[in-house]
Design an enzyme around this catalytic site. Structure first.
Site, PDB file in Angstrom:
ATOM      1  N   ARG A   1       0.821  -1.217   0.000  1.00  0.00           N
ATOM      2  CA  ARG A   1       0.000   0.000   0.000  1.00  0.00           C
ATOM      3  C   ARG A   1       0.849   1.259   0.000  1.00  0.00           C
ATOM      4  NH1 ARG A   1      -5.304  -1.349   3.685  1.00  0.00           N
ATOM      5  NH2 ARG A   1      -5.801  -3.266   2.591  1.00  0.00           N
TER       6      ARG A   1
ATOM      7  N   SER B   1     -19.492  -1.031   4.878  1.00  0.00           N
ATOM      8  CA  SER B   1     -18.841   0.061   4.141  1.00  0.00           C
ATOM      9  C   SER B   1     -18.142  -0.372   2.870  1.00  0.00           C
ATOM     10  CB  SER B   1     -17.835   0.754   5.041  1.00  0.00           C
ATOM     11  OG  SER B   1     -16.742  -0.100   5.268  1.00  0.00           O
TER      12      SER B   1
ATOM     13  N   LYS C   1     -16.346  10.529  10.301  1.00  0.00           N
ATOM     14  CA  LYS C   1     -16.760  10.399   8.902  1.00  0.00           C
ATOM     15  C   LYS C   1     -17.749  11.529   8.579  1.00  0.00           C
ATOM     16  CE  LYS C   1     -15.474   5.553   9.245  1.00  0.00           C
ATOM     17  NZ  LYS C   1     -14.043   5.659   8.960  1.00  0.00           N
TER      18      LYS C   1
ATOM     19  N   THR D   1      -5.662   9.167  26.992  1.00  0.00           N
ATOM     20  CA  THR D   1      -6.014  10.588  27.060  1.00  0.00           C
ATOM     21  C   THR D   1      -7.310  10.875  26.290  1.00  0.00           C
ATOM     22  OG1 THR D   1      -3.703  11.190  27.299  1.00  0.00           O
ATOM     23  CG2 THR D   1      -5.159  12.906  26.452  1.00  0.00           C
TER      24      THR D   1
ATOM     25  N   THR E   1      -8.633  -5.808   3.409  1.00  0.00           N
ATOM     26  CA  THR E   1      -9.847  -5.010   3.640  1.00  0.00           C
ATOM     27  C   THR E   1     -11.053  -5.704   3.015  1.00  0.00           C
ATOM     28  OG1 THR E   1      -8.428  -3.067   3.542  1.00  0.00           O
ATOM     29  CG2 THR E   1     -10.788  -2.673   3.473  1.00  0.00           C
TER      30      THR E   1
HETATM   31  N1  PLP Z   1     -16.730   0.543  12.438  1.00  0.00           N
HETATM   32  C1  PLP Z   1     -16.730   0.422  11.097  1.00  0.00           C
HETATM   33  C2  PLP Z   1     -17.821  -0.364  10.457  1.00  0.00           C
HETATM   34  C3  PLP Z   1     -15.743   1.039  10.309  1.00  0.00           C
HETATM   35  O1  PLP Z   1     -15.748   0.906   8.982  1.00  0.00           O
HETATM   36  C4  PLP Z   1     -14.738   1.801  10.956  1.00  0.00           C
HETATM   37  C5  PLP Z   1     -13.699   2.508  10.185  1.00  0.00           C
HETATM   38  O2  PLP Z   1     -13.776   2.762   9.029  1.00  0.00           O
HETATM   39  C6  PLP Z   1     -14.775   1.889  12.343  1.00  0.00           C
HETATM   40  C7  PLP Z   1     -15.771   1.252  13.057  1.00  0.00           C
HETATM   41  C8  PLP Z   1     -13.740   2.681  13.071  1.00  0.00           C
HETATM   42  O3  PLP Z   1     -14.106   4.024  13.096  1.00  0.00           O
HETATM   43  P1  PLP Z   1     -12.998   5.158  13.241  1.00  0.00           P
HETATM   44  O4  PLP Z   1     -12.491   5.451  11.875  1.00  0.00           O
HETATM   45  O5  PLP Z   1     -13.719   6.297  13.882  1.00  0.00           O
HETATM   46  O6  PLP Z   1     -11.928   4.598  14.121  1.00  0.00           O
END
Ligand code: PLP
Length: 417
Positions: free
Chosen positions: A34, A200, A259, A289, A374
């Site tokens: 990547r 996603s 997001k 923190t 992924t």
């Molecule tokens: N849950 C899902 C389904 C995700 O796709 C992601 C990240 O893309 C997360 C949780 C994690 O979220 P964050 O990017 O706020 O760490």
């Protein structure tokens, strides 16, 4: 140097390097190395960005950002962040157990609880941490709990479940398989069903109502990840569960501030008792923190704005429909998706990377290739995320560029309907 150390010092740590080199050789051999594009997004001019490439800096158009609504450049969000930084400084100053809670963080939690109509909410430093530490803590607090998890759940959910013990995996979005598993676990044993509202990578949506029916019948708790839906769906941006009028039936809603809300951080929302228990037991909350006040203030501004403003959500859906229609018209292989995610099937890691490189270098369009781990091997894709800021000209340029790349790489088109 002390005499007793001189021998080991001579060996140094070079003998470990080959472990890392071997691991990277494997990734290169699988053609999934990547490279992250070096970018500066231009506030006020999204989705344009400056790309620092091998031949200098050039303007590009980003088509793969998860700042889905462009809230990261919204004037009221930027104003809230800068005002809080000037007034309260940059950092939180420590964990909440050690340094207390900054006031903007409390305001943010009140806003989130209200967004999901829950008694309380708890903020973490990312959506990833909220799932990992939230699920593992809930699982450990309920003795003998079985966690039923969708097969395509995000890695943060899988890691949370791994730390908490017993799990059963149901086939993706398959409520019948979930019911079979619930029946085998039985009514008596404690159960938690963990799933996402919107997945996603494929952009498909869970049968939330059916899952709630099963959960109520078999006496299971529900935990819903709305990371890719909050801000974008539902009359106030509460997510798919709000849109489908089932939000009140979900026990724990998890979301991100990173997001559609354009900032950083994650959260869970649920009953005051459950939230208090997670607050008091979760290592990923206790030992790190807290979010800085400027980020909390900015996230609160974004949530407040999207609770009452529909223009971003309407424009977003309009752009998504237009991109899908133009890609379909050009017979590019759009994977069916009932949401704002537009995946384009490539099915080969090297060609996926090559397509992304060609788009960037020849067409000034940035879409990151999505390869294993992924997504599953053989399902590599370009994942396009239109935003309200992409205009008609950008969409036409995207489709023309993709068509050229598809021809050059001899990638298959969809057959004409
Ligand atoms: N849950 C899902 C389904 C995700 O796709 C992601 C990240 O893309 C997360 C949780 C994690 O979220 P964050 O990017 O706020 O760490």
């Amino acid at each position: 140097m002390p005499e007793h150390l001189s021998h080991s010092k001579r060996f140094g740590t070079a003998q470990y390097d080959h472990f890392f080199a071997d691991a990277m050789a494997q990734i290169h051999a699988e053609q999934r190395y990547r490279v992250f594009a070096d970018l500066e997004r231009m506030a006020g001019d999204f989705p344009r960005a400056l790309w620092h490439g091998p031949s200098g800096s050039q303007e590009v158009v980003i088509w793969c950002s998860n700042d889905y609504l462009g809230m990261g450049q919204h004037p009221s969000v930027i104003a809230a962040m800068t005002e809080a930084a000037k007034r309260l400084g940059t950092g939180a100053g420590g964990t909440r157990n050690i340094s207390g809670t900054t006031h903007p963080l409390l305001e943010l939690e009140i806003e989130l609880a209200d967004l999901h109509h829950k008694e309380a909410a708890l903020v973490f430093t990312s959506g990833y941490v909220s799932n990992q530490t939230g699920i593992s803590t809930i699982g450990k607090l309920v003795p003998d709990c079985v966690i039923l998890s969708d097969a395509l759940n995000h890695n943060s959910i899988i890691e949370g479940i791994r730390q908490s013990g017993c799990r059963r995996i149901f086939r993706h979005n398959d409520h019948r398989h979930l019911e079979e598993l619930l029946r085998t676990v039985g009514q008596v044993r404690p159960k938690l069903i963990v799933f996402e509202s919107l997945y996603s990578m494929d952009g498909d949506i869970a049968p939330i109502r059916r899952i709630c029916d099963l959960a109520e019948y078999y006496g299971a708790m529900t935990y819903l990840d709305e990371v890719h839906a909050v801000g974008m769906y539902g009359p106030r941006g509460g997510g798919i569960a709000e849109r489908d009028r089932v939000m009140h039936r979900i026990d724990v809603i998890e979301g991100t501030l990173a997001k559609a809300f354009g900032c950083l951080g994650g959260y869970i929302a649920g009953t005051a008792t459950l939230i208090d228990a997670v607050r008091s037991h979760a290592p990923g909350f206790i030992f790190t923190t807290a979010l800085p006040p400027p980020i909390c203030a900015a996230a609160t501004a974004a949530i407040r704005h999207l609770k009452v403003s529909h223009s971003e959500r309407c424009a977003h859906q309009d752009r998504v429909q237009r991109v899908k229609a133009e890609l379909n018209w050009a017979r590019l292989p759009v994977m069916a998706s009932g949401s704002h995610i537009v995946p384009l099937r490539v099915g080969d890691p090297a060609k996926c990377k090559a397509a992304s490189d060609m788009l960037l270098e020849a067409h000034r369009i940035y879409i990151q290739p999505i390869n294993y781990p992924t997504v599953a091997r053989g399902t590599e894709r370009l994942r396009i995320t239109p935003s309200p800021c992409h205009d008609d000209i950008m969409i036409s340029q995207l489709v023309a560029a993709l068509s050229e790349v598809w021809d050059e790489l001899e990638l298959p088109r969809e057959s004409a309907a």
